[in-house]
Motif scaffolding. Structure first.
Motif, PDB file in Angstrom:
ATOM      1  N   CYS A 162      -9.444   0.302  -2.087  1.00 53.29           N
ATOM      2  CA  CYS A 162      -8.879  -0.669  -1.189  1.00 53.29           C
ATOM      3  C   CYS A 162     -10.135  -1.392  -0.529  1.00 53.29           C
ATOM      4  O   CYS A 162     -10.949  -0.682   0.133  1.00 53.29           O
ATOM      5  CB  CYS A 162      -7.871  -0.349  -0.165  1.00 53.29           C
ATOM      6  SG  CYS A 162      -6.218   0.410  -0.825  1.00 53.29           S
TER       7      CYS A 162
ATOM      8  N   TYR B  75       0.764  -1.285   0.176  1.00 49.50           N
ATOM      9  CA  TYR B  75       0.159   0.120   0.032  1.00 49.50           C
ATOM     10  C   TYR B  75       0.704   1.240  -0.057  1.00 49.50           C
ATOM     11  O   TYR B  75       0.565   2.281   0.711  1.00 49.50           O
ATOM     12  CB  TYR B  75      -0.835  -0.045   1.289  1.00 49.50           C
ATOM     13  CG  TYR B  75      -1.955  -1.081   1.218  1.00 49.50           C
ATOM     14  CD1 TYR B  75      -3.255  -1.210   0.239  1.00 49.50           C
ATOM     15  CD2 TYR B  75      -1.742  -2.517   2.070  1.00 49.50           C
ATOM     16  CE1 TYR B  75      -4.062  -2.359   0.759  1.00 49.50           C
ATOM     17  CE2 TYR B  75      -2.685  -3.195   2.020  1.00 49.50           C
ATOM     18  CZ  TYR B  75      -3.758  -3.222   1.104  1.00 49.50           C
ATOM     19  OH  TYR B  75      -4.611  -4.494   1.375  1.00 49.50           O
TER      20      TYR B  75
ATOM     21  N   LEU C 148      -2.902   2.057   6.115  1.00 49.20           N
ATOM     22  CA  LEU C 148      -3.698   3.113   5.031  1.00 49.20           C
ATOM     23  C   LEU C 148      -3.330   4.401   5.707  1.00 49.20           C
ATOM     24  O   LEU C 148      -3.083   5.276   5.075  1.00 49.20           O
ATOM     25  CB  LEU C 148      -4.987   2.782   4.633  1.00 49.20           C
ATOM     26  CG  LEU C 148      -5.085   1.511   3.701  1.00 49.20           C
ATOM     27  CD1 LEU C 148      -6.471   1.054   3.447  1.00 49.20           C
ATOM     28  CD2 LEU C 148      -4.131   1.790   2.501  1.00 49.20           C
TER      29      LEU C 148
ATOM     30  N   ARG D 275      -6.790  -4.635  -3.653  1.00 50.74           N
ATOM     31  CA  ARG D 275      -6.291  -3.212  -4.063  1.00 50.74           C
ATOM     32  C   ARG D 275      -6.609  -3.236  -5.590  1.00 50.74           C
ATOM     33  O   ARG D 275      -5.962  -3.803  -6.350  1.00 50.74           O
ATOM     34  CB  ARG D 275      -5.092  -2.966  -3.501  1.00 50.74           C
ATOM     35  CG  ARG D 275      -4.454  -1.521  -4.053  1.00 50.74           C
ATOM     36  CD  ARG D 275      -3.208  -1.127  -3.452  1.00 50.74           C
ATOM     37  NE  ARG D 275      -2.660  -0.036  -4.312  1.00 50.74           N
ATOM     38  CZ  ARG D 275      -1.585   0.169  -4.849  1.00 50.74           C
ATOM     39  NH1 ARG D 275      -0.816  -1.195  -5.108  1.00 50.74           N
ATOM     40  NH2 ARG D 275      -1.405   1.132  -5.357  1.00 50.74           N
TER      41      ARG D 275
ATOM     42  N   ASN E 236     -10.959   3.260   1.030  1.00 52.75           N
ATOM     43  CA  ASN E 236     -10.741   2.108   1.906  1.00 52.75           C
ATOM     44  C   ASN E 236     -12.224   1.812   2.505  1.00 52.75           C
ATOM     45  O   ASN E 236     -13.056   2.594   3.010  1.00 52.75           O
ATOM     46  CB  ASN E 236      -9.930   2.162   2.999  1.00 52.75           C
ATOM     47  CG  ASN E 236      -9.636   0.935   3.620  1.00 52.75           C
ATOM     48  OD1 ASN E 236      -9.561  -0.109   2.985  1.00 52.75           O
ATOM     49  ND2 ASN E 236      -9.773   0.914   5.174  1.00 52.75           N
TER      50      ASN E 236
ATOM     51  N   LEU F 266      -6.850   9.627   1.908  1.00 52.87           N
ATOM     52  CA  LEU F 266      -7.492   8.400   2.100  1.00 52.87           C
ATOM     53  C   LEU F 266      -8.834   8.529   2.788  1.00 52.87           C
ATOM     54  O   LEU F 266      -9.064   9.472   3.290  1.00 52.87           O
ATOM     55  CB  LEU F 266      -6.730   7.649   3.043  1.00 52.87           C
ATOM     56  CG  LEU F 266      -7.353   6.499   3.884  1.00 52.87           C
ATOM     57  CD1 LEU F 266      -7.579   5.180   2.663  1.00 52.87           C
ATOM     58  CD2 LEU F 266      -6.586   5.881   5.020  1.00 52.87           C
TER      59      LEU F 266
END
Length: 245
Positions: free
Chosen positions: A197, A23, A64, A240, A34, A176
């Motif tokens: 993800c 990642y 992450l 992913r 995510n 993220l």
């Protein structure tokens, strides 16, 4: 946790260093999303995403957060999931500092109405001053300016394109997003998602729960993705995907 394919030879057990490599930070500004879902597409069990999670998913969740610059979340999800101040343990802080990054990522909250509590620990205990993306029409609750930077983008709806541009002006390039579904849907509709993800939990949750994406329709059809790796931990599958160049 074991590699199934591109992260290493099948059956390779991954330590934290190897998992971080799976990642890794991008050389370009990205929006990485995510989520965890059941096999039949549910976004929650009994109202919360934790019912779908497990130790391996939480491990990737931490990785992450370690590698991002900013953690983007909708205000509704922040309240519902009971977010606390974004903090990292000492090894993860050290990893970031060794690479010239701030010790912790910046929390960025998206709220069109500014329906947030300035007295919540997610703001008052934050080691890095959070950012709130909101609209010109929203009235700020008293005290919010003391604990967060309020960035107004859009009149009555948050302009995510302008919001991401404002974040990147602050040097927050690796973003993220942890949800919720409406924020994911809005990012998808605006063609802003670079990576997904996705943890697939070995559960059949039934038809009651919603999907991981909701909200506005995306013009232009589906976005093609490429599978970069798949990891297996017991019966939990961690995937992913990235956009096709």
């Amino acid at each position: 946790m074991w590699s199934v394919d591109a992260a290493g030879p099948p059956g390779t057990e991954l330590d934290d260093e190897a998992l971080t490599g799976c990642y890794a930070r991008s050389t370009q500004p990205i929006v990485r999303v995510n989520f965890v879902t059941s096999v039949d597409g549910a976004v929650e069990v009994d109202g919360y995403s934790k019912g779908l999670s497990g130790p391996a998913d939480k491990r990737v969740f931490g990785i992450l957060r370690k590698v991002c610059d900013a953690l983007l979340v909708g205000a509704g999800t922040m309240r519902h999931e009971g977010y606390r101040a974004v903090t990292l343990d000492e090894p993860r802080r050290a990893w970031r500092l060794a690479r010239g990054l701030p010790a912790t990522p910046t929390l960025v909250v998206v709220s069109a109405s500014l329906a947030v509590d300035p007295g919540a620990p997610v703001f008052t205990a934050a080691p890095v001053r959070p950012v709130v993306l909101t609209t010109a029409a929203a009235g700020a609750p008293p005290g919010l300016d003391e604990v967060a930077d309020v960035v107004r983008v859009g009149e009555r709806e948050v302009d995510l394109v302008a919001g991401l541009a404002a974040l990147r002006e602050r040097g927050l390039d690796q973003i993220l997003c942890e949800g919720g579904p409406h924020l994911f849907g809005a990012l998808t509709a605006a063609d802003l998602v670079d990576e997904l993800c996705l943890t697939v939990s070995p559960l059949l949750a039934g038809a009651k729960a919603g999907r991981i994406s909701a909200g506005p329709h995306r013009e232009g059809g589906p976005v093609p993705l490429r599978l970069r790796h798949s990891l297996l931990a017991d019966d939990l599958l961690l995937l992913r995907y990235t956009r096709v160049a």
